[in-house]
Design a protein around this motif. Structure first.
Motif, PDB file in Angstrom:
ATOM      1  N   ILE A  63      -5.923   5.077  -8.129  1.00 18.16           N
ATOM      2  CA  ILE A  63      -6.937   4.658  -7.164  1.00 18.16           C
ATOM      3  C   ILE A  63      -7.402   3.240  -7.470  1.00 18.16           C
TER       4      ILE A  63
ATOM      5  N   VAL B  56      -3.613  14.571 -12.914  1.00 14.72           N
ATOM      6  CA  VAL B  56      -4.173  14.370 -11.585  1.00 14.72           C
ATOM      7  C   VAL B  56      -5.525  13.677 -11.677  1.00 14.72           C
ATOM      8  N   LEU B  57      -6.333  14.128 -12.625  1.00 17.03           N
ATOM      9  CA  LEU B  57      -7.699  13.607 -12.732  1.00 17.03           C
ATOM     10  C   LEU B  57      -7.705  12.147 -13.156  1.00 17.03           C
TER      11      LEU B  57
ATOM     12  N   PHE C  21       0.829  -1.204   0.000  1.00 16.17           N
ATOM     13  CA  PHE C  21       0.000   0.000   0.000  1.00 16.17           C
ATOM     14  C   PHE C  21       0.863   1.254   0.000  1.00 16.17           C
TER      15      PHE C  21
ATOM     16  N   LEU D 298     -15.528   8.176  -6.777  1.00 15.53           N
ATOM     17  CA  LEU D 298     -14.988   7.935  -8.107  1.00 15.53           C
ATOM     18  C   LEU D 298     -16.111   7.820  -9.133  1.00 15.53           C
TER      19      LEU D 298
ATOM     20  N   THR E 101      -9.846  14.070  -6.239  1.00 15.38           N
ATOM     21  CA  THR E 101      -9.036  12.867  -6.189  1.00 15.38           C
ATOM     22  C   THR E 101      -8.311  12.700  -4.869  1.00 15.38           C
ATOM     23  N   LEU E 102      -7.760  13.814  -4.409  1.00 17.62           N
ATOM     24  CA  LEU E 102      -6.960  13.780  -3.191  1.00 17.62           C
ATOM     25  C   LEU E 102      -7.829  13.330  -2.021  1.00 17.62           C
TER      26      LEU E 102
ATOM     27  N   MET F 109      -6.204  -3.543  -2.158  1.00 15.22           N
ATOM     28  CA  MET F 109      -7.103  -3.850  -1.051  1.00 15.22           C
ATOM     29  C   MET F 109      -7.879  -5.135  -1.299  1.00 15.22           C
TER      30      MET F 109
ATOM     31  N   LEU G  10     -11.697  22.058 -14.275  1.00 14.84           N
ATOM     32  CA  LEU G  10     -11.010  20.774 -14.299  1.00 14.84           C
ATOM     33  C   LEU G  10     -10.211  20.587 -13.024  1.00 14.84           C
ATOM     34  N   TYR G  11      -9.585  21.664 -12.593  1.00 14.27           N
ATOM     35  CA  TYR G  11      -8.772  21.630 -11.379  1.00 14.27           C
ATOM     36  C   TYR G  11      -9.619  21.230 -10.184  1.00 14.27           C
TER      37      TYR G  11
ATOM     38  N   MET H 149     -13.445   1.945   1.256  1.00 13.71           N
ATOM     39  CA  MET H 149     -13.636   1.471  -0.112  1.00 13.71           C
ATOM     40  C   MET H 149     -14.970   1.942  -0.677  1.00 13.71           C
TER      41      MET H 149
ATOM     42  N   LEU I 122      -9.304   6.529   1.301  1.00  9.84           N
ATOM     43  CA  LEU I 122      -8.819   5.157   1.141  1.00  9.84           C
ATOM     44  C   LEU I 122      -7.677   4.884   2.115  1.00  9.84           C
ATOM     45  N   THR I 123      -6.763   5.853   2.202  1.00  8.97           N
ATOM     46  CA  THR I 123      -5.628   5.675   3.106  1.00  8.97           C
ATOM     47  C   THR I 123      -6.114   5.530   4.543  1.00  8.97           C
TER      48      THR I 123
ATOM     49  N   PHE J  60       1.681  13.030  -8.657  1.00  9.62           N
ATOM     50  CA  PHE J  60       1.452  14.434  -8.346  1.00  9.62           C
ATOM     51  C   PHE J  60       2.688  15.265  -8.667  1.00  9.62           C
TER      52      PHE J  60
ATOM     53  N   GLY K 100     -14.518   5.507  -1.581  1.00  3.60           N
ATOM     54  CA  GLY K 100     -13.706   5.646  -2.783  1.00  3.60           C
ATOM     55  C   GLY K 100     -14.515   5.361  -4.025  1.00  3.60           C
ATOM     56  N   VAL K 101     -15.221   4.232  -4.010  1.00  2.00           N
ATOM     57  CA  VAL K 101     -16.017   3.855  -5.175  1.00  2.00           C
ATOM     58  C   VAL K 101     -17.077   4.904  -5.460  1.00  2.00           C
TER      59      VAL K 101
ATOM     60  N   ALA L  51      -3.661  18.916 -15.050  1.00  2.00           N
ATOM     61  CA  ALA L  51      -4.977  18.590 -14.486  1.00  2.00           C
ATOM     62  C   ALA L  51      -5.407  17.196 -14.910  1.00  2.00           C
TER      63      ALA L  51
ATOM     64  N   LEU M  57     -18.520  15.376 -13.964  1.00  2.00           N
ATOM     65  CA  LEU M  57     -17.689  16.032 -14.971  1.00  2.00           C
ATOM     66  C   LEU M  57     -18.486  16.258 -16.250  1.00  2.00           C
TER      67      LEU M  57
ATOM     68  N   LEU N 232      -4.927   0.960  -6.137  1.00  2.00           N
ATOM     69  CA  LEU N 232      -5.070   0.842  -4.683  1.00  2.00           C
ATOM     70  C   LEU N 232      -6.215  -0.102  -4.336  1.00  2.00           C
ATOM     71  N   PHE N 233      -7.291  -0.003  -5.110  1.00  2.00           N
ATOM     72  CA  PHE N 233      -8.407  -0.925  -4.892  1.00  2.00           C
ATOM     73  C   PHE N 233      -7.966  -2.354  -5.109  1.00  2.00           C
TER      74      PHE N 233
ATOM     75  N   ILE O  72     -10.413  11.270  -2.242  1.00  2.00           N
ATOM     76  CA  ILE O  72     -10.573   9.814  -2.349  1.00  2.00           C
ATOM     77  C   ILE O  72      -9.352   9.128  -1.775  1.00  2.00           C
ATOM     78  N   LEU O  73      -8.200   9.617  -2.199  1.00  2.64           N
ATOM     79  CA  LEU O  73      -6.953   9.008  -1.759  1.00  2.64           C
ATOM     80  C   LEU O  73      -6.869   9.019  -0.245  1.00  2.64           C
TER      81      LEU O  73
ATOM     82  N   VAL P 186     -12.364  19.522 -10.090  1.00  2.00           N
ATOM     83  CA  VAL P 186     -12.737  18.110 -10.107  1.00  2.00           C
ATOM     84  C   VAL P 186     -11.522  17.248  -9.805  1.00  2.00           C
ATOM     85  N   ALA P 187     -10.355  17.666 -10.334  1.00  2.00           N
ATOM     86  CA  ALA P 187      -9.153  16.856 -10.145  1.00  2.00           C
ATOM     87  C   ALA P 187      -8.757  16.784  -8.677  1.00  2.00           C
TER      88      ALA P 187
ATOM     89  N   GLY Q 106      -6.207  10.120 -10.127  1.00  2.00           N
ATOM     90  CA  GLY Q 106      -7.581   9.970  -9.690  1.00  2.00           C
ATOM     91  C   GLY Q 106      -8.223   8.675 -10.091  1.00  2.00           C
TER      92      GLY Q 106
END
Lengths: 195, 388, 102, 503
Positions: A70, A61-62, A31, B183, B153-154, A77, B146-147, B176, B160-161, A42, B179-180, A58, B190, A73-74, B156-157, B149-150, A66
């Motif tokens: 992810i 990242v997206l 992990f 996502l 992500t952080l 898990m 876009l930024y 989980m 999850l962490t 990033f 996250g799902v 962007a 979008l 990571l799933f 979600i991360l 929405v992007a 994103g």
């Protein structure tokens, strides 16, 4: 104006890229390797920003951090014991592999750094083409728009192909990843029951 | 932010040149303060509303008796400050079997995401001492939408962490699920936002607002993207609720099933950070909704003067202040709507949530995009150029 | 510190690519291999964008967008295969995924 | 810029195949999908796609030039016409051979059928593009479904393993290729073949990074066609993957790759009659790849007891032969013969391989075994299957009256004419052909002279297999028995091909 990226920013990001990438390949917990990958992604997005490719940053990242990271990571898990450190994470010959990779690095560096590149001192990412779509576009096109036009004019076909690509990989991946209700489950099934 | 801030300082001090890092630092401070205070206010508001809707006594009555006796709205305000003090003073526990690195990283990440998302949000504009109006935002990015929405992500991360690092089944499942959920709902979101993007021909939030002010087909009110991209607005709002894990989409922390989801093991400040980020994100989606669909800080046909003469005193930056007032009024209207939804709908089941997102919202957002493309083409052909 | 030029970015790209290769060669865990593959794709993108910026030629950015899309599809397939391996072997250790002999 | 009608004509085969693919996918979404009906639709659609190449063929033949769209992203030239038609036919034959077993074993037949036309679409696009990244994307449309098809038997360890191995090697090669593409883009400022050619010409000295980049591209192509030393994945994948998938993997991508190699080497990157320093570097690598592939493939094949591994090894060896043609094609003065010979060889190889795999699929499906000893007495159990195996293997071995013989003959002659000093390479090719005879006969001997292991005998051959095998055999025999026909076609083709590369 000569394009001159900020050295401090570059070295910071470069250190982050290299450090996180090293963590990806050497981390003992899977992990953590995944998290390090996100860090790398990033940092690379940051480098894109430094290179003034904002849209790509962007998207990186997206989509990359994103969605792809992810998803990985799933997968970690779903397949991995949560806390078991991945002790035997390396093959038996890490040193041979390291030597090979160093050789590859030498070749790549030797090949790239000694070359002359067709670079221009100019700074703007200005496109050298004229749009044919009938839209009135100002002289200085912001890069997102230019990118869009470029995707419309010569790169139409690959653009469409990418959608086909994603569609087919989706169909196939669903089939392979899904359990087959028609067939009995694999041997040594554990007690777990996924929804 | 930068030009306005410089202008402001110059006006105040008579020509002082600010260093380049000052605007960043100031905006960071402002955003932090805003997040904290606004969250407290929103928590209070939420409590009041839930108390009114579900007839809960606490939020309506706690605190000094006199306040409660005075009116229904003044009673119960004491709860939030008490909560804050409690959270701040609680012992910070890191359970023994957790993955320390991940456990400590997650709240930081989630808060970073909550902070970073404020960067491109435009709250007003001013033309004070300038020829063209300047958008007031930390930085009105070229790719703002876009930024935004992007950056999700952080979140979600981080979730999850948190779920993984807690080394706890409830946390993992909650993480989980979250996250799902985030996502999956990011995709229709979008696409719903893509309608306005097409109509405005820009990704910058500031541009979006200005284009809406200019109007569609020459009609000002039609320009609010709520009208041409109505489906998109609905889809966005639903997705926004799901993205912020608010009921009826609060599967990740469904108490009856998962204790508290990914935040089960967290206490004190770390928990507060998740909590704060959640409220901050709720407000952020309302701000985005305001900027993208409700014309941001503008009102149709209303252009505030850059300064207001009150007779005895000339109020500078009047357009900025008026814009902010309009903007926050609209944003809070959306917040109220979300709260209304929250306290009236029951929670969905996870599989229903997925089906709803993928099979209903996504096609709906496609339809919206098509409508917007057609409208944009009509605008382009018959009215010349993008509205902006 | 001297000015940062194209070569700095390329060198970083090469390092990233080699680290990715190292990961693919040495990792036994299938997902770790996938992670390393992503590093390799990123190295490519870094190169492309650097070229795009310094040439300057927008096409590099366009190509990078495609590479990202392809990498997404590739990762999808990879994860599906990992799950299939996991279902059949109950682990994802590639060293032990070797039943065929010739 | 071309008008919409020309565009439609140039893209007609792709449009037809894409429409078929989506139609088949739609059919799979019905409540009670019928995989056989889907397969029928797909087969007819693919054949229609092959027919749709005819206008392109006539057009390019008449005007002696290529149709170019989007500045070279799409090229409709003779090279692409041949390989597009081949891709369609291959896809149709694969479906014909695979639908019965896949449907009978209930392994998501509908999805399997759906993926095939998409793969064919990818193949068609990858052979008809004049831009590196488009090629890459197109080839990913081919590879990704094939990785998954290799892992199609979800509850079988070997299949999952095959899929994973194929995926990892394939992805690494993709990454290497992309890195090469990025270097080429950096040095030349473009990824369009034609522009690379003109810019390369303008340079006094090819930049090192360009050489490095193109070598990386070449190595990645070697991976994809399983040429030694990049072949390690092939035997395991062929053995572990479900038989229909293995059949597809062993034919389709190889042919497309050879087309792309020809286009790269001869169309644009290695310029005819001009600066050959770069081409020389490549030729060394190509020659090494060719020789290693031939020897490794043939020698290792001798030791195989599993027919699928044997076919993998023989496939590697055949790629070695084909590379000899590519080598000849990259030599100034002999490009035409070389290219024509390589194309001819690949076409013949595809049909022979499809026929052999058709038999393997059927026998494997009915008996559940791929061991060569289980083929014993096949002639008595089904004379038709035995005959099909005989013809296809003899053609692969290069026995005289069949097309395979002509193919090898053309290859060796082209190589000889390209550079008489390479006589030793021709010799190596001939020696290897002789070695290969040995293991092909190793299969045919039990088939004709062995006794059936179980008395249960006759193997029923479904009509789909019968039809598909007949087509393949007819192609092999007609091409072999009427060499004039072949030569005329080749010469006409080569003359037109000469125009290619200068869009």
């Amino acid at each position: 104006m000569i394009y001159d990226p900020n050295p401090v920013a570059f070295w910071l990001l470069a250190a982050m890229v290299a450090g996180c990438a090293l963590a990806v390949v050497r981390a003992r917990k899977l992990f953590h390797a995944g998290l390090a990958l996100v860090g790398t992604l990033f940092a690379v997005a940051g480098l894109y920003g430094l290179l003034q490719a904002w849209f790509l940053a962007a998207v990186q990242v997206l989509v990359y951090a994103g969605a792809i990271a992810i998803m990985l990571l799933f997968a970690i898990m779903l397949t991995h014991n949560m806390m078991n450190p991945d002790l035997k994470s390396l093959t038996t010959q890490p040193w041979t592999a390291a030597a090979l990779c160093l050789m590859l690095l030498a070749i790549l560096l030797g090949g790239t750094l000694s070359s002359t590149w067709q670079t221009a001192p100019d700074t703007t990412l200005s496109p050298t083409w004229t749009p044919k779509c009938g839209f009135q576009v100002a002289e200085a096109i912001p890069s997102v728009q230019a990118l869009g036009f470029r995707l419309l004019d010569p790169f139409t076909l690959p653009f469409e192909m990418v959608s086909v690509l994603i569609l087919v990989s989706l169909i196939g991946a669903l089939v392979v990843a899904r359990r087959n209700p028609a067939l009995p489950e694999a041997p040594e099934g554990r007690e777990e029951k996924a929804p | 932010m930068e030009p306005i801030f410089e202008q402001f300082v110059r006006d105040l001090t008579g020509g002082f040149q600010v260093p380049f890092w000052a605007p960043m630092l100031v905006s960071l401070g402002l955003v932090l303060a805003f997040i904290a205070l606004n969250a407290m206010f929103m928590i209070w508001l939420e409590r009041k509303i839930c108390g009114r809707i579900q007839r809960r006594m606490g939020p309506m009555l706690t605190g000094p008796k006199a306040w409660a006796r005075f009116s229904m709205w003044t009673g119960g305000w004491f709860q939030t400050p008490c909560d804050s003090v409690k959270l701040l003073l609680k012992e910070d526990i890191i359970p023994a079997q957790v993955d320390r690195f991940g456990f400590m990283l997650a709240p930081v990440l989630v808060f970073m995401a909550a902070l970073a998302v404020y960067v491109p949000l435009p709250i007003s504009s001013t033309s004070y001492a300038q020829s063209a109006p300047i958008v007031v935002a930390v930085a009105d990015l070229d790719i703002g939408l876009l930024y935004v929405v992007a950056i999700t992500t952080l979140t979600i991360l981080a979730i999850l962490t948190a779920g993984w690092a807690s080394n706890n089944k409830y946390s993992l499942l909650g993480g989980m699920r979250a996250g799902v959920q985030i996502l999956s709902y990011e995709i229709p979101m979008l696409f719903a936002l893509m309608g306005p993007m097409v109509l405005a021909g820009s990704l910058s939030l500031g541009d979006l607002v200005l284009v809406q002010h200019a109007g569609l087909f020459g009609v000002p009110l039609l320009g609010w993207f709520l009208v041409p991209s109505f489906l998109g607005a609905v889809v966005y709002l639903i997705c926004a609720v799901a993205e912020t894990n608010r009921p009826p989409f609060d599967m990740p922390e469904a108490e009856q099933e998962l204790v508290a989801g990914f935040s089960t093991e967290y206490t004190a400040m770390r928990f507060a950070m998740f909590y704060l980020a959640e409220f901050s994100n709720t407000f952020v989606v309302c701000m985005i909704f305001t900027a993208v669909f409700l014309g941001g800080w503008t009102l149709p046909g209303f252009i505030p003067p850059s300064s207001l003469n009150l007779g005895f005193f000339t109020l500078p930056y009047f357009d900025l202040l008026a814009g902010m007032a309009i903007f926050f009024a609209k944003a809070y209207a959306v917040v109220l709507l979300l709260m209304w939804i929250r306290w009236t709908f029951p929670r969905l089941r996870p599989d229903h949530l997925m089906t709803f997102g993928w099979k209903f919202l996504l096609p709906l957002s496609f339809v919206n995009l098509l409508v917007c493309i057609v409208l944009a083409a009509i605008q382009q052909i018959y009215f010349g150029g993008n509205p902006g | 510190m001297s000015a940062i030029g194209l070569n700095h970015f390329l060198a970083l790209g090469a390092v990233l690519f080699c680290l990715g290769t190292y990961g693919v060669l040495t990792r036994r865990n299938a997902i770790a291999v996938l992670l390393s593959l992503e590093l390799m794709f990123n190295a490519v993108n870094l190169n492309l964008v650097a070229f795009a910026r310094f040439m300057p030629n927008l096409d590099g950015v366009v190509l990078a967008v495609f590479v990202i899309a392809v990498a997404a599809a590739e990762a999808t397939v990879g994860v599906a295969l990992v799950l299939s391996i996991y279902r059949n072997f109950r682990h994802i250790d590639l060293d032990q995924v070797d039943t065929m002999k010739g | 810029m071309t008008n919409a009608l020309t565009m439609l004509q140039a893209l007609a085969p792709e449009v037809v195949v894409a429409a078929t693919a989506f139609l088949v996918m739609g059919l799979d979404l019905r409540r009670n999908p019928s995989p056989r009906a889907q397969a029928t639709v797909a087969i007819w659609g693919l054949l229609a796609g092959a027919l749709a190449t005819i206008p392109d063929w006539l057009d390019t033949a008449a005007s002696n030039s290529a149709l170019t769209l989007w500045g070279g992203i799409f090229l409709a030239d003779p090279l692409s016409v041949v390989f597009r038609a081949l891709a369609c036919v291959t896809g149709a034959l694969v479906l014909l051979f695979s639908i019965d077993p896949v449907d009978a074993e209930r392994r998501n037949p509908g999805d399997f059928v759906t993926l095939v036309p998409f793969v064919v679409l990818g193949l068609m696009l990858s052979v008809s593009t004049g831009e590196l990244l488009t090629f890459f994307v197109a080839f990913e449309i081919v590879s990704l479904p094939l990785y998954l098809m290799a892992a199609w038997n979800r509850n079988e360890r070997a299949s999952a393993e095959a899929g994973m191995k194929y995926f990892v090697t394939g992805s690494v090669s993709s990454a290497v290729m992309l890195y090469g593409i990025s270097l080429v883009f950096g040095t030349m400022g473009t990824t369009f073949f034609s522009q690379i050619a003109t810019r390369y010409e303008a340079l006094a000295d090819p930049p090192q990074a360009f050489v490095l980049g193109s070598l990386m591209i070449l190595a990645a192509l070697g991976f994809k066609i399983a040429a030694a030393p990049f072949h390690i994945w092939a035997p395991d994948v062929y053995q572990g993957a479900p038989r229909p998938s293995a059949m597809f993997i062993s034919t389709a991508p190889k042919a497309a790759m050879v087309a792309v190699m020809l286009r790269l080497f001869w169309g644009s990157l290695a310029l005819q009659g001009r600066d050959f320093r770069l081409a020389e570097t490549w030729m060394v690598l190509l020659a090494v790849m060719a020789i290693l592939s031939m020897f490794w493939g043939n020698l290792v094949a001798l030791a195989q007891t599993d027919i699928r591994r044997l076919m993998a090894c023989s496939g590697i060896a055949h790629i070695g032969y084909t590379l000899l043609g590519v080598l000849a094609a990259s030599r100034a003065g002999a490009e035409l013969e070389g290219a024509a010979a390589a194309i001819y060889y690949v076409v013949v190889y595809s049909f022979a391989n499809l026929a052999a795999w058709g038999v393997i699929v059927l026998v494997g499906w009915r008996t559940g075994s791929d061991r060569i000893e289980d083929y014993s007495g096949l002639a008595r159990r089904s004379p038709f299957l035995a005959f099909a195996l005989l013809i296809s293997l003899l053609s692969l071995a290069g026995a005289p009256p069949l097309a395979g013989f002509l193919g090898k003959f053309y290859l060796f002659r082209a190589l000889w004419e390209a550079q008489p000093a390479w006589w030793w390479m021709v010799l190596i090719g001939i020696v290897n052909s002789v070695i290969s005879l040995y293991y092909y006969f190793g299969i045919l001997k039990p088939v004709y002279f062995g006794a059936p292991q179980d008395e249960a005998s006759a193997l029923a051959v479904p009509w789909r297999f019968r039809a598909g095998l007949m087509v393949c055999l007819a192609v092999l025999m007609v091409l072999g028995l009427f060499p004039e026909l072949t030569r005329m076609t080749l010469e006409a083709g080569a003359a037109i091909l000469a125009q290619q590369g200068t869009p």
